[in-house]
Design a protein around this motif. Structure first.
Motif, PDB file in Angstrom:
ATOM      1  N   GLY A 107       0.857  -1.191   0.000  1.00 34.88           N
ATOM      2  CA  GLY A 107       0.000   0.000   0.000  1.00 34.88           C
ATOM      3  C   GLY A 107       0.884   1.229   0.000  1.00 34.88           C
ATOM      4  N   LEU A 108       0.667   2.105   0.975  1.00 35.03           N
ATOM      5  CA  LEU A 108       1.524   3.279   1.116  1.00 35.03           C
ATOM      6  C   LEU A 108       2.501   3.141   2.287  1.00 35.03           C
ATOM      7  CD1 LEU A 108      -0.924   6.138   0.171  1.00 35.03           C
ATOM      8  CD2 LEU A 108       1.386   5.882  -0.734  1.00 35.03           C
ATOM      9  N   HIS A 109       2.639   1.909   2.807  1.00 29.71           N
ATOM     10  CA  HIS A 109       3.645   1.670   3.840  1.00 29.71           C
ATOM     11  C   HIS A 109       5.031   1.628   3.201  1.00 29.71           C
ATOM     12  CE1 HIS A 109       0.382  -0.694   6.286  1.00 29.71           C
ATOM     13  NE2 HIS A 109       0.093   0.582   6.142  1.00 29.71           N
ATOM     14  N   ARG A 110       6.064   1.677   4.016  1.00 31.56           N
ATOM     15  CA  ARG A 110       7.432   1.604   3.509  1.00 31.56           C
ATOM     16  C   ARG A 110       7.733   0.200   2.986  1.00 31.56           C
ATOM     17  NH1 ARG A 110       9.776  -1.522   7.014  1.00 31.56           N
ATOM     18  NH2 ARG A 110       9.428  -1.432   9.267  1.00 31.56           N
ATOM     19  N   PRO A 111       8.761   0.057   2.122  1.00 31.15           N
ATOM     20  CA  PRO A 111       9.117  -1.272   1.624  1.00 31.15           C
ATOM     21  C   PRO A 111       9.737  -2.133   2.716  1.00 31.15           C
ATOM     22  CG  PRO A 111      10.715   0.362   0.891  1.00 31.15           C
ATOM     23  CD  PRO A 111       9.592   1.127   1.531  1.00 31.15           C
ATOM     24  N   ASN A 134       8.866  -5.320  -3.800  1.00 37.87           N
ATOM     25  CA  ASN A 134       7.906  -4.493  -3.067  1.00 37.87           C
ATOM     26  C   ASN A 134       7.089  -3.648  -4.031  1.00 37.87           C
ATOM     27  OD1 ASN A 134       8.443  -4.324   0.132  1.00 37.87           O
ATOM     28  ND2 ASN A 134      10.370  -4.754  -0.929  1.00 37.87           N
ATOM     29  N   HIS A 135       5.803  -3.548  -3.761  1.00 35.15           N
ATOM     30  CA  HIS A 135       4.940  -2.599  -4.468  1.00 35.15           C
ATOM     31  C   HIS A 135       5.348  -1.180  -4.079  1.00 35.15           C
ATOM     32  CE1 HIS A 135       1.330  -0.530  -5.793  1.00 35.15           C
ATOM     33  NE2 HIS A 135       1.131  -0.096  -4.568  1.00 35.15           N
ATOM     34  N   ASP A 136       5.271  -0.249  -5.020  1.00 35.15           N
ATOM     35  CA  ASP A 136       5.579   1.157  -4.761  1.00 35.15           C
ATOM     36  C   ASP A 136       4.409   2.001  -5.258  1.00 35.15           C
ATOM     37  OD1 ASP A 136       6.491   3.745  -4.559  1.00 35.15           O
ATOM     38  OD2 ASP A 136       8.368   3.408  -5.628  1.00 35.15           O
ATOM     39  N   ALA A 137       3.584   2.460  -4.334  1.00 37.48           N
ATOM     40  CA  ALA A 137       2.358   3.179  -4.697  1.00 37.48           C
ATOM     41  C   ALA A 137       2.624   4.530  -5.342  1.00 37.48           C
ATOM     42  CB  ALA A 137       1.482   3.370  -3.454  1.00 37.48           C
ATOM     43  N   LEU A 138       3.849   5.028  -5.239  1.00 38.92           N
ATOM     44  CA  LEU A 138       4.170   6.348  -5.782  1.00 38.92           C
ATOM     45  C   LEU A 138       4.824   6.290  -7.152  1.00 38.92           C
ATOM     46  CD1 LEU A 138       5.521   8.006  -2.504  1.00 38.92           C
ATOM     47  CD2 LEU A 138       3.240   8.212  -3.499  1.00 38.92           C
ATOM     48  N   CYS A 139       5.074   5.084  -7.665  1.00 34.64           N
ATOM     49  CA  CYS A 139       5.730   4.924  -8.961  1.00 34.64           C
ATOM     50  C   CYS A 139       4.670   4.786 -10.052  1.00 34.64           C
ATOM     51  CB  CYS A 139       6.645   3.695  -8.931  1.00 34.64           C
ATOM     52  SG  CYS A 139       7.545   3.428 -10.476  1.00 34.64           S
ATOM     53  N   HIS A 195      -2.225   2.287  -6.550  1.00 36.84           N
ATOM     54  CA  HIS A 195      -1.500   3.561  -6.672  1.00 36.84           C
ATOM     55  C   HIS A 195      -1.963   4.514  -5.566  1.00 36.84           C
ATOM     56  CE1 HIS A 195      -0.494   7.534  -8.415  1.00 36.84           C
ATOM     57  NE2 HIS A 195       0.467   6.893  -9.069  1.00 36.84           N
ATOM     58  N   ALA A 196      -1.114   5.450  -5.224  1.00 36.49           N
ATOM     59  CA  ALA A 196      -1.446   6.413  -4.178  1.00 36.49           C
ATOM     60  C   ALA A 196      -2.747   7.152  -4.469  1.00 36.49           C
ATOM     61  CB  ALA A 196      -0.302   7.417  -4.017  1.00 36.49           C
TER      62      ALA A 196
END
Length: 432
Positions: A107-111, A134-139, A195-196
Motif C-alpha cells: 500500500g503506502l507503507h514503507r518497503p 515491493n509494491h511502490d504506490a508512488l511509482c 496507486h497512491a
C-alpha cells in the motif's frame, strides 16, 4: 490479579487493583490445524465447494506467468507455510519459475527489505528461487490505469505486475479491520497493490466518516464495495486466506476465487472475533496486538477504535503499544501535528472536503473516533519528542493509571482485551 497483554515480542504483565471487577474479553478457544503444511497443500489441491475455483494446478495449466501478492511486515501472515507449496504447484503446472513474482502489498507503507524481507517471507528457498519485490504506490509507471469504479468513481490504478499476470493470487490474514470490516482477500489488492491516487481517494474523509466503514462489517461498507468493484475491473483473482489464533497457530486456510474464499474465511473468524459483553465499562484496558502490529503508533489506532463500542462515554481507554519504530511515516507525523495544533474538530474540518486524503491522515481521522468517546491513555516506548504528537495522554505507570480510573468512577468494572484489535467486543442487548 495480573493480566498479560500483547506488547512487542514478549508481552507485558499488568497488575490490577484488588477491588477491580474484571471482565476478561477474549475469543472462544479456536481450533488449531494439527498439520498446517498438509492443510495448505489440501487447500491448494481441493478448494471447498463454495470457493468457486478448481485446484491451483488446474488453474495454472498453460499459464505463462503468475503473481502472488503477500501482506507486508505489519501482518503476522504465515507466509512460511504456503509460499513454497504454492510456487512448486505453479511450476509443476508449467509456469516458468522466472515468471513467478512474489509482490509485497505495501500500500503506502514503507518497503520491506533485507533481514525484514527475509523475516516476512519466512523461507530462504522462496527468496532464492523466485523474484520477490515491493509494491511502490508512488511509482506511476508501475501501475495500469483501469478507469474509475462505477459506483463512487474512485480512480483505479493497480500494480501492472499483478494485473498483467496470467495467474493472480492474493494471500493474507483474515481478521477484523476498523475500516474495511475484515482484512485479507480483496484488501490485499486495494489498497495493497494500488496507486497512491486510488488509496488516497477511498481513504478520504467521506469514506472514513461513513458509519458502515467499521470493524467486522461488510454490509454497505463503502471500502469493501469499492474493493469488490476493483477486483472485477482487473478481471478477477484467486486468494489463499488464513486465520490464526491468539498464539499465531493456523486455525483455518482456504484457496479459491477471491471473493468467495474471503467470505468463507470471514464466516469462520466471525464466530470468534466478535465477543458480546453485557455492558459498557468506565475503564477499558487493551493492546495494539503486539509485534508486528505495534511497531508504530500509526497501527496502534486500530486497538483504540476496536474497543470504543464498550467504553462508557467519557471513560478511560488504556492501551499498551511498544511503538519500537516510532510514530510511522513522516506524512503521518505531519497529520498528527495538525491534530495536536487544531484539535479533533479543527482537524476534521480541515480535511472534510479533500477528494484526495493526505497520506496516512486517515489514521488520524480514525483516532478521533476514540478520543471523542473518552480519554485515551498510551503506555509505550515512544521518545518524549514523539509523545507530544500522539494527541493522547501518555502514561509510564500502568498500575497507577488504572487505579486513578477506578478512583474517578463509582463503578469498579474493568474490561481487559489482551489481543487488542483482533477481538472486537460489543454490547449485547439484554432480553427482558
Amino acid at each position: 490479579m495480573q493480566v498479560s497483554l500483547l506488547y512487542g515480542r514478549n508481552g507485558i504483565a499488568v497488575p490490577l487493583p484488588r477491588d477491580a471487577d474484571v471482565t476478561l474479553i477474549a475469543k472462544p478457544e479456536m481450533p488449531r490445524l494439527v498439520d498446517p503444511v498438509a492443510a495448505v497443500r489440501r487447500a491448494l489441491q481441493s478448494p471447498g465447494e463454495s470457493s468457486g475455483a478448481a485446484g491451483l494446478h488446474e488453474i495454472a495449466a498453460g499459464a505463462k506467468s503468475a503473481c502472488i501478492a503477500i501482506c507486508d511486515i505489519t501482518r503476522p501472515v504465515p507466509n512460511h507455510l504456503f509460499l513454497r507449496p504454492m510456487i512448486e504447484t505453479l511450476v509443476s503446472a508449467g509456469v516458468p519459475q522466472d515468471q513467478i513474482t512474489v509482490l509485497v502489498a505495501t500500500g503506502l507503507h514503507r518497503p520491506n527489505l533485507g533481514d525484514e524481507l527475509a523475516e516476512l517471507i519466512g523461507d530462504p528457498w522462496v527468496l532464492r528461487h523466485v523474484n520477490v519485490v515491493n509494491h511502490d504506490a508512488l511509482c506511476d509507471e508501475d501501475h495500469i490505469d483501469l478507469g474509475r469504479t462505477p459506483t463512487r468513481q474512485t480512480p483505479v490504478k493497480i500494480d501492472r505486475r499483478f494485473v498483467q499476470a496470467d495467474v493472480r493470487i492474493a494471500t493474507g490474514l483474515v481478521e477484523p479491520h476498523f475500516m474495511a470490516g475484515y482484512s485479507g482477500g480483496r484488501k490485499v489488492i486495494a489498497p495493497g497493490l494500488a496507486h497512491a491516487e486510488t488509496i488516497r481517494t477511498f481513504h478520504n474523509h467521506r469514506f472514513m466518516s461513513d458509519d458502515a466503514a467499521a470493524n467486522c462489517n461488510l454490509h454497505r461498507n463503502p471500502l469493501h464495495e469499492e474493493q469488490l468493484e476493483i477486483v472485477k475491473m482487473i478481471g478477477g483473482a484467486y486468494a489463499l486466506n488464513t486465520v490464526i489464533d491468539d498464539q499465531r497457530n493456523l486455525s483455518m486456510v482456504n484457496f479459491g476465487e477471491i471473493t468467495a474464499s474471503h467470505q468463507d474465511a470471514v464466516s469462520f473468524i466471525g464466530q470468534y472475533c466478535r465477543v458480546p459483553v453485557p455492558q459498557r465499562f468506565p475503564t477499558v484496558i487493551t493492546s495494539a496486538a503486539g509485534y508486528p502490529l505495534d511497531k508504530t503508533y500509526y497501527q496502534t489506532v486500530k486497538g483504540m477504535v476496536g474497543a470504543i463500542d464498550i467504553l462508557e462515554p467519557g471513560g478511560n481507554l488504556i492501551i499498551v503499544s511498544e511503538c519500537s519504530e516510532g510514530l510511522g511515516s513522516d506524512d503521518y507525523a505531519a497529520a498528527q501535528a495538525t491534530l495536536t495544533r487544531l484539535g479533533s474538530q479543527g482537524f476534521l474540518q480541515s480535511i472534510r472536503h479533500q477528494p484526495f486524503a493526505e497520506i496516512d491522515a486517515w489514521q488520524t481521522q480514525m483516532q478521533t473516533k476514540a478520543t471523542e468517546q473518552g480519554t485515551v491513555h498510551l503506555y509505550s516506548s515512544l521518545s518524549p519528542s514523539l509523545q507530544a504528537l500522539t494527541g493522547v495522554s501518555i502514561v509510564d505507570d500502568l498500575q497507577a493509571t488504572i487505579q486513578a480510573s477506578l478512583d474517578a468512577s463509582a463503578c469498579k468494572s474493568v474490561a481487559v482485551i489482551p489481543e487488542g484489535p483482533y477481538v472486537i467486543p460489543f454490547v449485547q442487548a439484554q432480553v427482558a
